[in-house]
Design a protein around this motif. Sequence first.
Motif, PDB file in Angstrom:
ATOM      1  N   TYR A 152       1.529   8.191 -19.390  1.00 63.69           N
ATOM      2  CA  TYR A 152       0.850   7.857 -20.651  1.00 63.69           C
ATOM      3  C   TYR A 152      -0.166   8.928 -21.028  1.00 63.69           C
ATOM      4  N   TYR A 153      -0.908   9.408 -20.039  1.00 61.29           N
ATOM      5  CA  TYR A 153      -1.929  10.428 -20.304  1.00 61.29           C
ATOM      6  C   TYR A 153      -1.390  11.848 -20.126  1.00 61.29           C
ATOM      7  N   GLN A 154      -0.066  11.951 -20.043  1.00 62.51           N
ATOM      8  CA  GLN A 154       0.638  13.242 -19.967  1.00 62.51           C
ATOM      9  C   GLN A 154       0.162  14.107 -18.799  1.00 62.51           C
ATOM     10  N   LEU A 155      -0.166  13.441 -17.709  1.00 67.42           N
ATOM     11  CA  LEU A 155      -0.516  14.150 -16.485  1.00 67.42           C
ATOM     12  C   LEU A 155       0.739  14.486 -15.683  1.00 67.42           C
ATOM     13  N   ALA A 156       1.866  13.921 -16.105  1.00 68.51           N
ATOM     14  CA  ALA A 156       3.166  14.213 -15.510  1.00 68.51           C
ATOM     15  C   ALA A 156       4.218  14.139 -16.606  1.00 68.51           C
ATOM     16  N   GLN A 157       5.243  14.975 -16.495  1.00 67.67           N
ATOM     17  CA  GLN A 157       6.273  15.018 -17.527  1.00 67.67           C
ATOM     18  C   GLN A 157       7.339  13.953 -17.338  1.00 67.67           C
ATOM     19  N   ASP A 158       7.618  13.602 -16.071  1.00 67.87           N
ATOM     20  CA  ASP A 158       8.618  12.570 -15.793  1.00 67.87           C
ATOM     21  C   ASP A 158       8.268  11.890 -14.474  1.00 67.87           C
ATOM     22  N   ILE A 159       9.048  10.860 -14.128  1.00 71.80           N
ATOM     23  CA  ILE A 159       8.732  10.050 -12.950  1.00 71.80           C
ATOM     24  C   ILE A 159       8.974  10.811 -11.643  1.00 71.80           C
ATOM     25  N   GLU A 160       9.726  11.896 -11.665  1.00 66.93           N
ATOM     26  CA  GLU A 160      10.010  12.646 -10.443  1.00 66.93           C
ATOM     27  C   GLU A 160       8.826  13.497 -10.005  1.00 66.93           C
ATOM     28  N   ILE A 161       7.967  13.888 -10.945  1.00 71.10           N
ATOM     29  CA  ILE A 161       6.757  14.665 -10.661  1.00 71.10           C
ATOM     30  C   ILE A 161       7.087  15.856  -9.753  1.00 71.10           C
ATOM     31  N   ASN A 162       7.950  16.710 -10.230  1.00 70.47           N
ATOM     32  CA  ASN A 162       8.412  17.843  -9.432  1.00 70.47           C
ATOM     33  C   ASN A 162       7.491  19.065  -9.476  1.00 70.47           C
ATOM     34  N   LYS A 163       6.675  19.171 -10.517  1.00 62.47           N
ATOM     35  CA  LYS A 163       5.813  20.338 -10.631  1.00 62.47           C
ATOM     36  C   LYS A 163       4.603  20.210  -9.709  1.00 62.47           C
ATOM     37  N   ARG A 164       4.258  21.325  -9.062  1.00 67.88           N
ATOM     38  CA  ARG A 164       3.176  21.325  -8.078  1.00 67.88           C
ATOM     39  C   ARG A 164       1.849  20.880  -8.677  1.00 67.88           C
ATOM     40  N   LYS A 165       1.525  21.349  -9.880  1.00 71.34           N
ATOM     41  CA  LYS A 165       0.248  21.024 -10.505  1.00 71.34           C
ATOM     42  C   LYS A 165       0.147  19.540 -10.885  1.00 71.34           C
ATOM     43  N   PHE A 202       0.783  -1.227   0.000  1.00 72.41           N
ATOM     44  CA  PHE A 202       0.000   0.000   0.000  1.00 72.41           C
ATOM     45  C   PHE A 202       0.822   1.288   0.000  1.00 72.41           C
ATOM     46  N   SER A 203       2.043   1.239   0.502  1.00 71.50           N
ATOM     47  CA  SER A 203       2.828   2.477   0.556  1.00 71.50           C
ATOM     48  C   SER A 203       3.861   2.590  -0.568  1.00 71.50           C
ATOM     49  N   ILE A 204       4.166   1.464  -1.217  1.00 73.93           N
ATOM     50  CA  ILE A 204       5.168   1.497  -2.299  1.00 73.93           C
ATOM     51  C   ILE A 204       4.579   1.021  -3.627  1.00 73.93           C
ATOM     52  N   PHE A 205       4.140  -0.229  -3.661  1.00 74.76           N
ATOM     53  CA  PHE A 205       3.736  -0.841  -4.928  1.00 74.76           C
ATOM     54  C   PHE A 205       2.552  -0.121  -5.588  1.00 74.76           C
ATOM     55  N   LEU A 206       1.473   0.084  -4.851  1.00 81.79           N
ATOM     56  CA  LEU A 206       0.292   0.720  -5.448  1.00 81.79           C
ATOM     57  C   LEU A 206       0.548   2.169  -5.868  1.00 81.79           C
ATOM     58  N   ARG A 262       1.200  17.130  -9.037  1.00 83.95           N
ATOM     59  CA  ARG A 262       1.247  16.315  -7.823  1.00 83.95           C
ATOM     60  C   ARG A 262      -0.113  15.825  -7.343  1.00 83.95           C
ATOM     61  N   PHE A 263      -1.176  16.486  -7.740  1.00 85.92           N
ATOM     62  CA  PHE A 263      -2.480  16.161  -7.156  1.00 85.92           C
ATOM     63  C   PHE A 263      -2.842  14.684  -7.334  1.00 85.92           C
ATOM     64  N   ALA A 264      -2.800  14.189  -8.558  1.00 83.98           N
ATOM     65  CA  ALA A 264      -3.224  12.808  -8.827  1.00 83.98           C
ATOM     66  C   ALA A 264      -2.388  11.780  -8.061  1.00 83.98           C
ATOM     67  N   PRO A 265      -1.042  11.822  -8.129  1.00 87.01           N
ATOM     68  CA  PRO A 265      -0.264  10.818  -7.403  1.00 87.01           C
ATOM     69  C   PRO A 265      -0.392  10.931  -5.887  1.00 87.01           C
ATOM     70  N   VAL A 266      -0.470  12.158  -5.365  1.00 86.52           N
ATOM     71  CA  VAL A 266      -0.607  12.321  -3.910  1.00 86.52           C
ATOM     72  C   VAL A 266      -1.998  11.888  -3.456  1.00 86.52           C
ATOM     73  N   PHE A 267      -3.006  12.186  -4.256  1.00 92.75           N
ATOM     74  CA  PHE A 267      -4.366  11.744  -3.922  1.00 92.75           C
ATOM     75  C   PHE A 267      -4.438  10.220  -3.878  1.00 92.75           C
ATOM     76  N   PRO A 302       3.021   5.023 -14.489  1.00 91.35           N
ATOM     77  CA  PRO A 302       2.901   4.816 -15.937  1.00 91.35           C
ATOM     78  C   PRO A 302       1.616   5.401 -16.514  1.00 91.35           C
ATOM     79  N   PHE A 303       0.531   5.319 -15.765  1.00 86.53           N
ATOM     80  CA  PHE A 303      -0.747   5.895 -16.188  1.00 86.53           C
ATOM     81  C   PHE A 303      -0.626   7.408 -16.334  1.00 86.53           C
ATOM     82  N   LEU A 304       0.015   8.055 -15.364  1.00 88.78           N
ATOM     83  CA  LEU A 304       0.183   9.505 -15.408  1.00 88.78           C
ATOM     84  C   LEU A 304       1.043   9.933 -16.592  1.00 88.78           C
TER      85      LEU A 304
END
Length: 203
Positions: A64-77, A50-54, A79-84, A60-62
Motif C-alpha cells: 500500500y505504501y509502495q515499500l515493495a513492488q510485489d509480494i515476492e519482495i525480490n529486490k534487496r532494498k 509468529f513465524s507465518i501469520f504476523l 527487504r529491510f522492512a519485512p525482514v526486520f 499489504p502495508f508494504l
Amino acid sequence: MNKVARIISIIFHPLFMPLVGFYIIFNCGIFEVDIPADVLHYTYLLVILFSIFLPVSIIPFLLYYQLAQDIEINKRKERFAPVFFSSLSLLILFIVLNRKVPISLVQAFAMAVACNSILILFINILFKISMHLVALGGITGLIAFLTIHYSADLFFWLSILIFVTGIVATSRLYLQAHKIYEIISGYLIGFITTYICIFLVVK
C-alpha cells in the motif's frame, strides 16, 4: 517453467520452515516420554502466529505504501522492512517459548531461527542472500544435530530435504532471483548458525 519455479518458491517459502523444523523435533523419536498434547498444540500455534501469520500481515502495508513492488519482495532494498519485522516477531517467539515450553531443544531451535533472521537482516546490507536457502540450511543443521547427538534415524527427512534443496536452489537461479554465491552462502549460514545455536543450548 517460470510458473513452476515460482510455485516451488512459494510452497517452500522460508516462512514455513520453522514449522517444519518444530514438527521434525517433535516426531524424531528422541524423547523418552510423550510430550503432552497441550504443549504440542501451544507450540504449533505460537509458531504459526509468529513465524507465518504476523510476518505475512505486514505485506499489504508494504504494498500500500509502495515499500515493495510485489509480494515476492525480490529486490534487496525492499527487504529491510519485512525482514526486520520478521526478526522482531521471531525474537518474540523465542522469548515466549523460552519461558513457556521447558524443552531445551525447542528453545534452542527457536533461538536459531531468530538468529538466522537477524543475520539475514545485516547481510542484506551487503548482498541479497537467499532466504530460501538459509531456511533449508537451517533445517539441515537441525537434522545433523539430531542425528549426531541423539542418533536419530532421520534418513527419510534428510533425503526429502536434499531433493527439496536442489529444486528450490534451481528454481531461484532460474528465476534469476539470486546468484550462485548467494545460494551457497545462504545454505551454509543457515546450517552453521542453526547447528551452533542448538549445540550451545543443548549440551
